[in-house]
Write a protein that holds these residues in place. Sequence first.
Motif, short mmCIF file in Angstrom:
data_model
loop_
_atom_site.label_atom_id
_atom_site.label_comp_id
_atom_site.label_asym_id
_atom_site.label_seq_id
_atom_site.Cartn_x
_atom_site.Cartn_y
_atom_site.Cartn_z
N THR A 115 -15.90 -6.13 -9.79
CA THR A 115 -14.74 -5.73 -9.00
C THR A 115 -15.16 -4.77 -7.90
O THR A 115 -16.01 -3.90 -8.10
CB THR A 115 -13.67 -5.08 -9.88
OG1 THR A 115 -12.59 -4.61 -9.06
CG2 THR A 115 -14.23 -3.91 -10.68
N GLU A 116 -14.58 -4.94 -6.73
CA GLU A 116 -14.84 -4.04 -5.62
C GLU A 116 -13.89 -2.84 -5.64
O GLU A 116 -14.21 -1.78 -5.11
CB GLU A 116 -14.70 -4.79 -4.29
CG GLU A 116 -15.68 -5.95 -4.13
CD GLU A 116 -17.13 -5.50 -4.20
OE1 GLU A 116 -17.43 -4.37 -3.76
OE2 GLU A 116 -17.97 -6.29 -4.69
N ASN A 117 -12.73 -3.02 -6.22
CA ASN A 117 -11.75 -1.93 -6.35
C ASN A 117 -10.91 -2.23 -7.58
O ASN A 117 -10.01 -3.06 -7.56
CB ASN A 117 -10.87 -1.86 -5.09
CG ASN A 117 -9.97 -0.61 -5.11
OD1 ASN A 117 -9.46 -0.20 -6.14
ND2 ASN A 117 -9.79 -0.02 -3.93
N LEU A 118 -11.22 -1.53 -8.67
CA LEU A 118 -10.56 -1.82 -9.94
C LEU A 118 -9.06 -1.53 -9.88
O LEU A 118 -8.27 -2.20 -10.55
CB LEU A 118 -11.21 -1.02 -11.07
CG LEU A 118 -10.74 -1.34 -12.49
CD1 LEU A 118 -10.95 -2.82 -12.81
CD2 LEU A 118 -11.45 -0.46 -13.50
N CYS A 119 -8.67 -0.54 -9.09
CA CYS A 119 -7.25 -0.21 -9.00
C CYS A 119 -6.45 -1.34 -8.36
O CYS A 119 -5.24 -1.47 -8.61
CB CYS A 119 -7.05 1.09 -8.22
SG CYS A 119 -7.54 2.58 -9.13
N GLU A 120 -7.09 -2.14 -7.52
CA GLU A 120 -6.41 -3.29 -6.94
C GLU A 120 -6.27 -4.42 -7.95
O GLU A 120 -5.30 -5.18 -7.92
CB GLU A 120 -7.15 -3.77 -5.70
CG GLU A 120 -7.09 -2.80 -4.52
CD GLU A 120 -7.81 -3.34 -3.30
OE1 GLU A 120 -8.42 -4.45 -3.41
OE2 GLU A 120 -7.78 -2.68 -2.25
N ASP A 121 -7.24 -4.55 -8.84
CA ASP A 121 -7.21 -5.61 -9.84
C ASP A 121 -6.38 -5.22 -11.07
O ASP A 121 -5.81 -6.09 -11.72
CB ASP A 121 -8.63 -5.97 -10.27
CG ASP A 121 -9.45 -6.55 -9.13
OD1 ASP A 121 -8.96 -7.51 -8.49
OD2 ASP A 121 -10.55 -6.05 -8.87
N PHE A 122 -6.34 -3.94 -11.39
CA PHE A 122 -5.60 -3.46 -12.56
C PHE A 122 -4.20 -3.04 -12.11
O PHE A 122 -3.99 -1.94 -11.63
CB PHE A 122 -6.34 -2.27 -13.20
CG PHE A 122 -5.63 -1.69 -14.39
CD1 PHE A 122 -5.34 -2.48 -15.50
CD2 PHE A 122 -5.28 -0.35 -14.41
CE1 PHE A 122 -4.70 -1.94 -16.60
CE2 PHE A 122 -4.64 0.20 -15.51
CZ PHE A 122 -4.35 -0.61 -16.60
N ARG A 123 -3.23 -3.92 -12.32
CA ARG A 123 -1.88 -3.67 -11.84
C ARG A 123 -1.06 -2.82 -12.81
O ARG A 123 -0.10 -2.15 -12.40
CB ARG A 123 -1.15 -5.00 -11.60
CG ARG A 123 -1.83 -5.92 -10.60
CD ARG A 123 -2.22 -5.19 -9.33
NE ARG A 123 -1.06 -4.54 -8.70
CZ ARG A 123 -1.14 -3.60 -7.78
NH1 ARG A 123 -2.34 -3.15 -7.39
NH2 ARG A 123 -0.06 -3.07 -7.27
N ALA A 124 -1.37 -2.83 -14.10
CA ALA A 124 -0.68 -1.99 -15.10
C ALA A 124 0.83 -2.19 -15.07
O ALA A 124 1.60 -1.24 -15.20
CB ALA A 124 -1.04 -0.53 -14.89
N GLN A 125 1.28 -3.41 -14.94
CA GLN A 125 2.70 -3.68 -14.84
C GLN A 125 3.44 -3.43 -16.15
O GLN A 125 4.56 -2.91 -16.16
CB GLN A 125 2.92 -5.11 -14.35
CG GLN A 125 2.44 -5.34 -12.93
CD GLN A 125 2.64 -6.77 -12.47
OE1 GLN A 125 2.87 -7.68 -13.28
NE2 GLN A 125 2.54 -7.00 -11.17
N ALA A 126 2.83 -3.81 -17.28
CA ALA A 126 3.48 -3.58 -18.57
C ALA A 126 3.61 -2.10 -18.87
O ALA A 126 4.65 -1.63 -19.34
CB ALA A 126 2.70 -4.30 -19.67
N LEU A 127 2.57 -1.33 -18.58
CA LEU A 127 2.64 0.12 -18.77
C LEU A 127 3.63 0.74 -17.78
O LEU A 127 4.31 1.72 -18.10
CB LEU A 127 1.26 0.74 -18.60
CG LEU A 127 0.27 0.49 -19.75
CD1 LEU A 127 -1.13 0.90 -19.34
CD2 LEU A 127 0.70 1.24 -21.00
N GLY A 128 3.71 0.18 -16.58
CA GLY A 128 4.65 0.68 -15.59
C GLY A 128 6.10 0.52 -16.02
O GLY A 128 6.96 1.34 -15.65
N ARG A 129 6.39 -0.50 -16.82
CA ARG A 129 7.75 -0.67 -17.31
C ARG A 129 8.12 0.39 -18.33
O ARG A 129 9.30 0.63 -18.58
CB ARG A 129 7.90 -2.07 -17.92
CG ARG A 129 7.95 -3.18 -16.86
CD ARG A 129 8.37 -4.51 -17.46
NE ARG A 129 7.33 -5.09 -18.29
CZ ARG A 129 6.40 -5.93 -17.84
NH1 ARG A 129 6.36 -6.26 -16.54
NH2 ARG A 129 5.50 -6.42 -18.65
#
Length: 229
Positions: free
Chosen positions: A77-91
Amino acid sequence: MITDPELDGAWETGRAGERAEAAEELAPPGCTEGVAGARRPWLWALGGAVAASVLWAGGLYAFGEKLAAPGISYRATENLCEDFRAQALGRIAGDLHRYRPMNQQNDHPAVRGAICSLQNGESVSTLTVRAQMDLHKKTDPEAEFEVPSRWRAEQVGAGVPESVQGLGERAVVIVMPGGTVQLQVLDGGAVFTLEASGSSVTGNAPGDTAALKAAMVQDARELMSALRK
């Protein structure tokens, strides 16, 4: 290269007649087995050397299999924060990408690492999440999987790993006494680690902790899908 003397053709330099005469001279007086009997211990030694060499070669092959480079199923990955969306945790705790995601990269010849740190607040947050991907390029990480990190080993009663079924080759989740939840996944030459900590974790009832672990598993699965080759 080191070779077994018994198997090296360079040792067989004498003619057959000379070896028979030497065997007769070395045979003890009164020996009734003759030259054949004198040579028999050497045959046993030769057989033992062959067996030992076979066992040694087999052990070396098995050892080499453990040290072999893993079959890598994921891209770097070149930018893990772009690949890791964390949508379930965001809910559970709100948008985790809103407040300055922090991305780190490390391209080592043996392991390419990437870390993404997220939180749901600017100066005060109730949930902090750290995602990490370690892509092993030289050796298979299976042998060291589940080995406690120094940070976790220094904690008293660091928690007991619980197996997670249906996620990667192997996956475990640990609930720390201090409230941090850690999920580790081994799959295709990569180790994925998710950690969640904060008041949203420590203040939760057991049922809420189960929901947090389920959200981490879902986000880990989506991250792995995004990075799979």
